[in-house]
Design an enzyme around this catalytic site. Structure first.
Site, PDB file in Angstrom:
ATOM      1  N   ARG A  61     -32.969 -61.579 -45.052  1.00  0.00           N
ATOM      2  CA  ARG A  61     -33.320 -61.089 -43.712  1.00  0.00           C
ATOM      3  C   ARG A  61     -33.756 -62.243 -42.842  1.00  0.00           C
ATOM      4  O   ARG A  61     -34.339 -63.202 -43.336  1.00  0.00           O
ATOM      5  CB  ARG A  61     -34.535 -60.159 -43.815  1.00  0.00           C
ATOM      6  N   LYS A  78     -38.532 -52.285 -37.074  1.00  0.00           N
ATOM      7  CA  LYS A  78     -38.521 -51.228 -36.046  1.00  0.00           C
ATOM      8  C   LYS A  78     -39.762 -50.347 -36.169  1.00  0.00           C
ATOM      9  O   LYS A  78     -40.330 -49.926 -35.170  1.00  0.00           O
ATOM     10  CB  LYS A  78     -37.249 -50.374 -36.194  1.00  0.00           C
ATOM     11  N   GLU A 130     -29.009 -47.769 -38.142  1.00  0.00           N
ATOM     12  CA  GLU A 130     -29.571 -46.428 -38.086  1.00  0.00           C
ATOM     13  C   GLU A 130     -30.042 -46.238 -36.636  1.00  0.00           C
ATOM     14  O   GLU A 130     -30.787 -47.077 -36.115  1.00  0.00           O
ATOM     15  CB  GLU A 130     -30.766 -46.376 -39.038  1.00  0.00           C
TER      16      GLU A 130
HETATM   17  P1  ATP Z   1     -35.845 -52.713 -39.630  1.00  0.00           P
HETATM   18  O1  ATP Z   1     -36.374 -53.059 -40.970  1.00  0.00           O
HETATM   19  O2  ATP Z   1     -35.962 -53.808 -38.637  1.00  0.00           O
HETATM   20  O3  ATP Z   1     -36.375 -51.461 -39.106  1.00  0.00           O
HETATM   21  P2  ATP Z   1     -33.439 -51.672 -40.754  1.00  0.00           P
HETATM   22  O4  ATP Z   1     -32.946 -52.475 -41.880  1.00  0.00           O
HETATM   23  O5  ATP Z   1     -34.119 -50.406 -41.058  1.00  0.00           O
HETATM   24  O6  ATP Z   1     -34.290 -52.609 -39.804  1.00  0.00           O
HETATM   25  P3  ATP Z   1     -30.881 -50.727 -39.899  1.00  0.00           P
HETATM   26  O7  ATP Z   1     -30.528 -50.124 -38.605  1.00  0.00           O
HETATM   27  O8  ATP Z   1     -30.861 -49.891 -41.098  1.00  0.00           O
HETATM   28  O9  ATP Z   1     -32.305 -51.371 -39.712  1.00  0.00           O
HETATM   29  O10 ATP Z   1     -30.037 -52.059 -40.116  1.00  0.00           O
HETATM   30  C1  ATP Z   1     -28.670 -52.216 -39.894  1.00  0.00           C
HETATM   31  C2  ATP Z   1     -28.217 -53.471 -40.597  1.00  0.00           C
HETATM   32  O11 ATP Z   1     -28.910 -54.610 -40.081  1.00  0.00           O
HETATM   33  C3  ATP Z   1     -28.494 -53.421 -42.076  1.00  0.00           C
HETATM   34  O12 ATP Z   1     -27.350 -53.861 -42.768  1.00  0.00           O
HETATM   35  C4  ATP Z   1     -29.636 -54.363 -42.272  1.00  0.00           C
HETATM   36  O13 ATP Z   1     -29.603 -54.955 -43.525  1.00  0.00           O
HETATM   37  C5  ATP Z   1     -29.448 -55.367 -41.140  1.00  0.00           C
HETATM   38  N1  ATP Z   1     -30.733 -55.960 -40.752  1.00  0.00           N
HETATM   39  C6  ATP Z   1     -31.859 -55.325 -40.377  1.00  0.00           C
HETATM   40  N2  ATP Z   1     -32.865 -56.189 -40.160  1.00  0.00           N
HETATM   41  C7  ATP Z   1     -32.367 -57.418 -40.384  1.00  0.00           C
HETATM   42  C8  ATP Z   1     -32.915 -58.750 -40.340  1.00  0.00           C
HETATM   43  N3  ATP Z   1     -34.174 -58.973 -40.007  1.00  0.00           N
HETATM   44  N4  ATP Z   1     -32.089 -59.790 -40.644  1.00  0.00           N
HETATM   45  C9  ATP Z   1     -30.819 -59.577 -40.962  1.00  0.00           C
HETATM   46  N5  ATP Z   1     -30.243 -58.362 -41.030  1.00  0.00           N
HETATM   47  C10 ATP Z   1     -30.994 -57.291 -40.759  1.00  0.00           C
HETATM   48 MG    MG Z   2     -32.702 -48.977 -42.394  1.00  0.00          MG
END
Ligand code: ATP
Ligand code: MG
Length: 540
Positions: A259, A269, A32
């Site tokens: 994660r 984030k 995102e």
């Molecule tokens: P955050 O929780 O850090 O804000 P998010 O999941 O909202 O992250 P996205 O941009 O939606 O961020 O994530 C893109 C991809 O990266 C998704 O498939 C998500 O599952 C993966 N992802 C995000 N954080 C992690 C993590 N800590 N470990 C592994 N994969 C991750």
């Molecule tokens: Mg997300």
């Protein structure tokens, strides 16, 4: 490319391939654009791109851009840059969920026509109240039984902007008593009018939710294995419900892995944004953060991050990886790539009184202790040298490996010195240590295995060293209610020290190892301001 360790997802894919389920394996990485990527995303990138590569498939980069309030084109640009920097190549053109807005609209209409979606006029607070909780079942919205025709008309009106934000939304008609709260008539579309979208501008004023858009985007892109993190486990029910009800044949399947979390650090984030807002860190690329841009600024190499991702493997178990594990990979990577040199972070002066005033001894030493082809460099021993303050103690306590009055140490690449007396300034601080020098022949007879590094005064120039520590004093700040209580106030310390005058001839691609200290990255190189960033200290 090597297959990732302990990999249950690869096992699933191999079974699918044996059963001839797919023509081509397709994965996707769906960020995102609401912030910078971090090391957790690197894990996800590594998994998705690695899997596509080892099975001769493709991995798409798809921006999950369904919320213009949180997104920004600057994040799209940095995410692209970071993925390329990490060494991955996405399949053909970049995809955006917003490419498919027409298709989402068409499928939403189909659900309405099947009696499986309705326009609700409750506001967001009422929706929350009606939804209930784990203990309390939900209550049907008074608008749940609108006729199909009324829903079609209302949804059309939503699309052409007849409503204001928050007036109405489109919901799936599933089950308000479901044990899974997410399945209690989830919202599929909402109105966003006050913000223009970075791709579609003002064309749309209704936006699909993540859950509605993600599964359909996967379907459109012929994704075979939609790999995401464990918190989406419950969303899978909805993912499958939507795909089942839009009458399609080849459905993508979702698989979850745990994660990545790293000790004393923060990856969310949303929480990083709080740190920026509170001015605890400067921006997304602060070298203390584990964002990709922060790691790059700190001096991490893409290959060290890839090796780290390879070695942590993929499981479903919750985990908290030690920071030292990440550091291990950058040390390992740089060990074979960089020259060695000497630097003094906290200088203290030594006068070797039994050497003549104009004494000058050129010593030829290897640039790398193990790799010959790195060549040689000259260092010069003179009567006045600097050593680290830490390597001297007036009185030696408990046999510490230090220089002390009447104690001896060996100078790295040279011979033994013995401290005889010290001179202090008016504030009682040690200013100079007077030492006696033992030449090669004499030194050979003295048993001593304490070796310290040094730089001759005349051969040194000033330099700054940015030394970093963890940003948090607690292992898992994301789990703490008030994470701000656990900020490490000493996470940056700037040292004003010395490096060899000819340091620039030794630095390779901005990297250097300062012996006995750590790996450093050249940050600034101006005549009066040479600054090195400490990537990681050497292992003790
Ligand atoms: P955050 O929780 O850090 O804000 P998010 O999941 O909202 O992250 P996205 O941009 O939606 O961020 O994530 C893109 C991809 O990266 C998704 O498939 C998500 O599952 C993966 N992802 C995000 N954080 C992690 C993590 N800590 N470990 C592994 N994969 C991750
Ligand atoms: Mg997300």
């Amino acid at each position: 490319m090597k297959k990732i360790k302990n990999n249950f997802i690869c096992k699933i894919i191999e079974k699918d391939i044996l059963k001839n389920k797919h023509i081509k394996i397709r994965t996707r990485f769906p960020p995102e654009p609401n912030g910078h990527l971090h090391i957790g995303h690197a894990k996800s990138i590594f998994i998705n791109f690695n899997i596509a590569k080892i099975y001769n498939g493709k991995c798409n980069l798809r921006f999950d851009d369904t919320n213009p309030y949180k997104e920004n084109i600057k994040y799209i640009n940095i995410i692209k840059k970071d993925i390329i920097w990490l060494g991955f190549k996405w399949n053909k053109k970049i995809k955006y969920s917003s490419n498919y807005f027409n298709t989402f609209y068409k499928y939403a209409m189909l659900l309405i026509k099947k009696g499986l979606a309705y326009v609700d006029s409750l506001n967001k607070f009422e929706i929350k109240k009606y939804r209930g909780n784990l203990k309390k079942k939900g209550t049907n919205s008074p608008f749940r039984n609108r006729s199909i025709l009324e829903n079609i008309n209302l949804f059309k009106k939503m699309k052409i902007g007849k409503f204001q934000e928050g007036d109405v939304c489109l919901r799936a008609k599933i089950n308000m008593s479901s044990k899974i709260i997410l399945m209690r008539d989830p919202v599929l579309y909402r109105i966003i009018k006050k913000k223009s979208h970075h791709q579609t501008k003002k064309k749309w004023c209704i936006y699909p939710t993540y859950d509605f858009s993600h599964c359909i985007s996967d379907y459109i892109e012929k994704i075979t294995h939609s790999i995401c993190t464990i918190e989406f486990q419950e969303n899978k029910k909805l993912y499958n419900w939507i795909l089942k009800n839009i009458n399609i044949k080849k459905k993508p399947k979702q698989y979850e892995f745990s994660r990545l979390n790293i000790e004393n650090s923060l990856l969310s984030k949303r929480k990083i944004k709080i740190l920026i807002k509170k001015k605890i860190i400067k921006n997304w690329s602060d070298p203390r953060l584990l964002t990709i841009s922060g790691l790059r600024k700190r001096g991490y190499t893409p290959s060290s991050i890839r090796k780290f991702c390879y070695n942590i493997g993929i499981t479903k178990k919750e985990n908290l990886i030690q920071m030292s594990y990440l550091e291990h990979f950058i040390r390992n990577d740089l060990d074979k790539k960089v020259n060695r040199a000497m630097a003094i972070l906290n200088p203290i002066k030594i006068i070797i009184y039994n050497l003549p005033k104009n004494y000058k001894k050129i010593i030829s030493i290897p640039n790398h202790p193990k790799i010959k082809k790195f060549g040689k460099q000259n260092i010069i021993l003179r009567r006045e040298i600097y050593i680290e303050k830490n390597d001297f103690e007036e009185k030696n306590k408990k046999n510490k490996k230090k220089l002390f009055i009447n104690g001896k140490v060996k100078l790295r690449y040279s011979y033994i010195i013995k401290a005889k007396k010290i001179k202090k300034d008016r504030l009682n601080k040690i200013k100079t240590i007077y030492c006696k020098y033992y030449n090669k022949k004499q030194s050979k007879k003295i048993k001593n295995n304490i070796i310290i590094h040094w730089i001759s005064k005349k051969e040194s120039i000033k330099a700054n060293f940015e030394m970093y520590e963890n940003l948090f004093t607690t292992k898992h700040p994301e789990k703490k209610k008030n994470m701000l209580q656990y900020i490490n106030k000493n996470s940056i310390i700037i040292k004003h020290g010395l490096v060899q005058k000819d340091i620039f001839s030794k630095i390779l691609k901005k990297y250097i190892q300062f012996e006995r200290i750590g790996y450093f990255f050249l940050k600034k190189n101006k005549i009066k301001n040479i600054t090195f960033t400490c990537i990681t200290k050497l292992k003790k």
